[in-house]
Design a protein around this motif. Sequence first.
Motif, PDB file in Angstrom:
ATOM      1  N   GLN A  34       1.084  -0.725  -0.199  1.00  0.00           N
ATOM      2  CA  GLN A  34       0.083   0.040  -0.202  1.00  0.00           C
ATOM      3  C   GLN A  34       0.686   1.131   0.313  1.00  0.00           C
ATOM      4  O   GLN A  34       0.299   2.112  -0.460  1.00  0.00           O
ATOM      5  N   THR A  35       2.588   1.112   0.641  1.00  0.00           N
ATOM      6  CA  THR A  35       3.129   2.095   0.974  1.00  0.00           C
ATOM      7  C   THR A  35       3.926   2.543  -0.224  1.00  0.00           C
ATOM      8  O   THR A  35       4.260   3.482  -0.399  1.00  0.00           O
ATOM      9  N   GLN A  36       4.616   1.510  -0.760  1.00  0.00           N
ATOM     10  CA  GLN A  36       5.730   1.822  -1.850  1.00  0.00           C
ATOM     11  C   GLN A  36       5.271   0.480  -3.024  1.00  0.00           C
ATOM     12  O   GLN A  36       6.356   0.552  -3.810  1.00  0.00           O
ATOM     13  N   GLY A  37       4.652  -0.213  -2.696  1.00  0.00           N
ATOM     14  CA  GLY A  37       4.190  -0.503  -3.979  1.00  0.00           C
ATOM     15  C   GLY A  37       5.319  -2.693  -3.895  1.00  0.00           C
ATOM     16  O   GLY A  37       4.982  -3.105  -4.648  1.00  0.00           O
ATOM     17  N   TRP A  38       6.159  -3.052  -3.349  1.00  0.00           N
ATOM     18  CA  TRP A  38       6.659  -3.811  -3.294  1.00  0.00           C
ATOM     19  C   TRP A  38       6.668  -4.054  -1.588  1.00  0.00           C
ATOM     20  O   TRP A  38       6.935  -2.915  -0.441  1.00  0.00           O
ATOM     21  N   SER A  39       7.296  -5.416  -1.279  1.00  0.00           N
ATOM     22  CA  SER A  39       7.724  -6.006  -0.049  1.00  0.00           C
ATOM     23  C   SER A  39       8.537  -6.613   0.323  1.00  0.00           C
ATOM     24  O   SER A  39       8.846  -7.878  -1.018  1.00  0.00           O
ATOM     25  N   VAL A  40       8.973  -7.311   1.066  1.00  0.00           N
ATOM     26  CA  VAL A  40      10.287  -8.641   1.261  1.00  0.00           C
ATOM     27  C   VAL A  40      10.886  -8.640   2.504  1.00  0.00           C
ATOM     28  O   VAL A  40      10.948  -7.798   3.716  1.00  0.00           O
ATOM     29  N   GLN A  41       9.887  -9.986   2.943  1.00  0.00           N
ATOM     30  CA  GLN A  41       9.612 -10.481   3.887  1.00  0.00           C
ATOM     31  C   GLN A  41      10.422 -11.868   4.247  1.00  0.00           C
ATOM     32  O   GLN A  41      10.605 -12.693   3.342  1.00  0.00           O
ATOM     33  N   ASP A  42      10.904 -11.872   5.528  1.00  0.00           N
ATOM     34  CA  ASP A  42      11.849 -13.099   4.818  1.00  0.00           C
ATOM     35  C   ASP A  42      11.510 -14.313   6.610  1.00  0.00           C
ATOM     36  O   ASP A  42      10.318 -13.084   6.858  1.00  0.00           O
ATOM     37  N   GLN A  43      11.692 -15.155   6.666  1.00  0.00           N
ATOM     38  CA  GLN A  43      10.764 -16.531   7.578  1.00  0.00           C
ATOM     39  C   GLN A  43       9.424 -16.123   6.591  1.00  0.00           C
ATOM     40  O   GLN A  43       8.342 -15.847   7.944  1.00  0.00           O
ATOM     41  N   VAL A 153       7.963 -13.722  -5.531  1.00  0.00           N
ATOM     42  CA  VAL A 153       9.534 -14.576  -5.781  1.00  0.00           C
ATOM     43  C   VAL A 153       9.451 -15.381  -3.937  1.00  0.00           C
ATOM     44  O   VAL A 153       9.870 -14.697  -3.942  1.00  0.00           O
ATOM     45  N   LEU A 154       9.577 -16.874  -3.666  1.00  0.00           N
ATOM     46  CA  LEU A 154       9.553 -17.522  -2.751  1.00  0.00           C
ATOM     47  C   LEU A 154      11.081 -17.953  -3.142  1.00  0.00           C
ATOM     48  O   LEU A 154      11.138 -19.299  -3.510  1.00  0.00           O
ATOM     49  N   TYR A 155      12.286 -17.660  -2.214  1.00  0.00           N
ATOM     50  CA  TYR A 155      13.207 -18.422  -1.963  1.00  0.00           C
ATOM     51  C   TYR A 155      13.241 -19.885  -1.264  1.00  0.00           C
ATOM     52  O   TYR A 155      13.387 -19.909  -0.964  1.00  0.00           O
ATOM     53  N   LEU A 156      14.459 -20.619  -2.143  1.00  0.00           N
ATOM     54  CA  LEU A 156      14.203 -22.168  -1.866  1.00  0.00           C
ATOM     55  C   LEU A 156      15.458 -21.934  -1.371  1.00  0.00           C
ATOM     56  O   LEU A 156      15.701 -23.668  -2.070  1.00  0.00           O
ATOM     57  N   ASN A 157      16.915 -21.764  -0.746  1.00  0.00           N
ATOM     58  CA  ASN A 157      17.890 -21.959  -0.637  1.00  0.00           C
ATOM     59  C   ASN A 157      18.377 -22.422   1.147  1.00  0.00           C
ATOM     60  O   ASN A 157      18.447 -21.166   1.856  1.00  0.00           O
ATOM     61  N   ASP A 158      18.388 -22.790   0.421  1.00  0.00           N
ATOM     62  CA  ASP A 158      19.797 -24.037   2.495  1.00  0.00           C
ATOM     63  C   ASP A 158      21.248 -22.886   3.071  1.00  0.00           C
ATOM     64  O   ASP A 158      21.904 -23.256   1.520  1.00  0.00           O
ATOM     65  N   ASP A 159      21.063 -22.433   3.672  1.00  0.00           N
ATOM     66  CA  ASP A 159      22.900 -21.688   3.984  1.00  0.00           C
ATOM     67  C   ASP A 159      23.338 -20.713   2.931  1.00  0.00           C
ATOM     68  O   ASP A 159      24.094 -20.883   2.370  1.00  0.00           O
ATOM     69  N   TRP A 160      22.448 -19.929   1.938  1.00  0.00           N
ATOM     70  CA  TRP A 160      22.970 -19.129   1.280  1.00  0.00           C
ATOM     71  C   TRP A 160      24.179 -18.277   2.126  1.00  0.00           C
ATOM     72  O   TRP A 160      23.849 -17.396   2.971  1.00  0.00           O
ATOM     73  N   GLN A 161      25.806 -17.987   1.155  1.00  0.00           N
ATOM     74  CA  GLN A 161      26.461 -17.020   1.458  1.00  0.00           C
ATOM     75  C   GLN A 161      25.966 -15.900   1.002  1.00  0.00           C
ATOM     76  O   GLN A 161      26.005 -16.325  -0.917  1.00  0.00           O
ATOM     77  N   ASP A 162      26.808 -14.586   1.028  1.00  0.00           N
ATOM     78  CA  ASP A 162      27.062 -13.510   0.422  1.00  0.00           C
ATOM     79  C   ASP A 162      28.054 -13.747  -0.798  1.00  0.00           C
ATOM     80  O   ASP A 162      28.141 -13.560  -2.355  1.00  0.00           O
ATOM     81  N   GLN A 163      29.241 -14.961  -0.555  1.00  0.00           N
ATOM     82  CA  GLN A 163      30.010 -15.686  -2.064  1.00  0.00           C
ATOM     83  C   GLN A 163      29.299 -16.233  -2.843  1.00  0.00           C
ATOM     84  O   GLN A 163      29.796 -16.321  -3.906  1.00  0.00           O
ATOM     85  N   ASP A 164      27.947 -16.567  -2.390  1.00  0.00           N
ATOM     86  CA  ASP A 164      27.393 -17.378  -3.171  1.00  0.00           C
ATOM     87  C   ASP A 164      26.561 -16.757  -4.669  1.00  0.00           C
ATOM     88  O   ASP A 164      26.074 -17.104  -5.940  1.00  0.00           O
ATOM     89  N   GLY A 165      26.645 -15.421  -4.307  1.00  0.00           N
ATOM     90  CA  GLY A 165      26.345 -14.269  -5.442  1.00  0.00           C
ATOM     91  C   GLY A 165      24.343 -14.151  -6.052  1.00  0.00           C
ATOM     92  O   GLY A 165      23.490 -15.509  -4.976  1.00  0.00           O
ATOM     93  N   GLY A 166      23.815 -14.847  -7.071  1.00  0.00           N
ATOM     94  CA  GLY A 166      22.529 -15.034  -6.722  1.00  0.00           C
ATOM     95  C   GLY A 166      21.120 -13.742  -6.629  1.00  0.00           C
ATOM     96  O   GLY A 166      20.357 -14.034  -6.112  1.00  0.00           O
ATOM     97  N   PRO A 185      19.412 -14.848  -1.987  1.00  0.00           N
ATOM     98  CA  PRO A 185      18.299 -16.071  -2.478  1.00  0.00           C
ATOM     99  C   PRO A 185      18.174 -16.849  -1.281  1.00  0.00           C
ATOM    100  O   PRO A 185      18.317 -18.318  -1.506  1.00  0.00           O
ATOM    101  N   GLN A 186      17.487 -16.178   0.096  1.00  0.00           N
ATOM    102  CA  GLN A 186      18.024 -17.190   1.333  1.00  0.00           C
ATOM    103  C   GLN A 186      16.655 -17.202   1.481  1.00  0.00           C
ATOM    104  O   GLN A 186      15.668 -17.698   1.128  1.00  0.00           O
ATOM    105  N   ARG A 187      16.709 -19.177   2.410  1.00  0.00           N
ATOM    106  CA  ARG A 187      15.811 -19.577   2.588  1.00  0.00           C
ATOM    107  C   ARG A 187      14.974 -19.229   3.452  1.00  0.00           C
ATOM    108  O   ARG A 187      14.811 -18.240   4.342  1.00  0.00           O
ATOM    109  N   GLY A 188      13.209 -19.615   2.371  1.00  0.00           N
ATOM    110  CA  GLY A 188      11.764 -18.520   3.352  1.00  0.00           C
ATOM    111  C   GLY A 188      11.702 -16.832   2.958  1.00  0.00           C
ATOM    112  O   GLY A 188      10.607 -16.636   3.208  1.00  0.00           O
ATOM    113  N   ARG A 189      12.421 -16.513   1.838  1.00  0.00           N
ATOM    114  CA  ARG A 189      12.231 -15.065   1.593  1.00  0.00           C
ATOM    115  C   ARG A 189      11.785 -14.853   0.785  1.00  0.00           C
ATOM    116  O   ARG A 189      11.472 -15.630  -0.237  1.00  0.00           O
ATOM    117  N   LEU A 190      10.193 -13.661   1.186  1.00  0.00           N
ATOM    118  CA  LEU A 190       9.547 -14.119  -0.098  1.00  0.00           C
ATOM    119  C   LEU A 190       9.756 -12.023  -0.481  1.00  0.00           C
ATOM    120  O   LEU A 190       9.753 -11.184   0.522  1.00  0.00           O
TER     121      LEU A 190
END
Length: 230
Positions: A34-43, A153-166, A185-190
């Motif tokens: 409603q306020t900005q047109g996008w959202s990113v929610q962890d878990q 987009v829902l991310y489904l990746n375990d133990d993602w590290q910054d050096q993994d990129g993507g 693209p961390q596990r459970g991030r929407l």
Amino acid sequence: MPLETLSAPSLYVENSIPTFSREAPFANVLMDLQTQGWSVQDQFFSDEFTQALMDEVHGIDHANMQQAGIGRKQDHQVMLDARRDYIQWIDPDRPIRRDFLKVMEELRVALNRRLFLGLFDYEAHFARYEKGAFYEKHLDAFQGRSNRVLSTVLYLNDDWQDQDGGEFVLYDERETDNVLGRFYPQRGRLAIFLSEAFPHEVLAANRTRHSIAGWFRINNSTGQIVDPDQ
């Protein structure tokens, strides 16, 4: 070994897994949109529900996925210079897939009640980006020419590290070179955003990357033309 022991690791019974990790799970998403047109929610989902979806996508044989392309139906084209992911559309033919689509239907209803978007349905696919795969900067819909209103987009990746990129990179709708955020693209991030408004891209990763990409749509059917899905 008993039959039930053999089948247990891949068996998910509908409605037996806690779905969400918090009370009022849609509240932050609705406020952000409603306020900005996008959202990113962890878990966004419960850990058990996310794990079930991860088991599902990791269990798909690569031979049963198709090279993703640009466009829909007869306009669909594979363009490897633009995107290199593989996909499988989600049909309600397995319990965890049915449960996911049911939950997103609940979100569709909440979006319509709060934001009056007139959303008609939701479609989604599993996506697999192998090492080095990417999706160049693009919009999911063009103004006045598409029925896609909200992208998820829902991310489904375990133990993602910054050096993994993507990273998923989201750009401003007006100053399209201005980066609003870079999200691993961390596990459970929407991520959820207005399809016509926000350019975005997927940067190449250093390991295989999984997600569910989806779209809430309006119905553009007319008396002469049926609005296709997928």
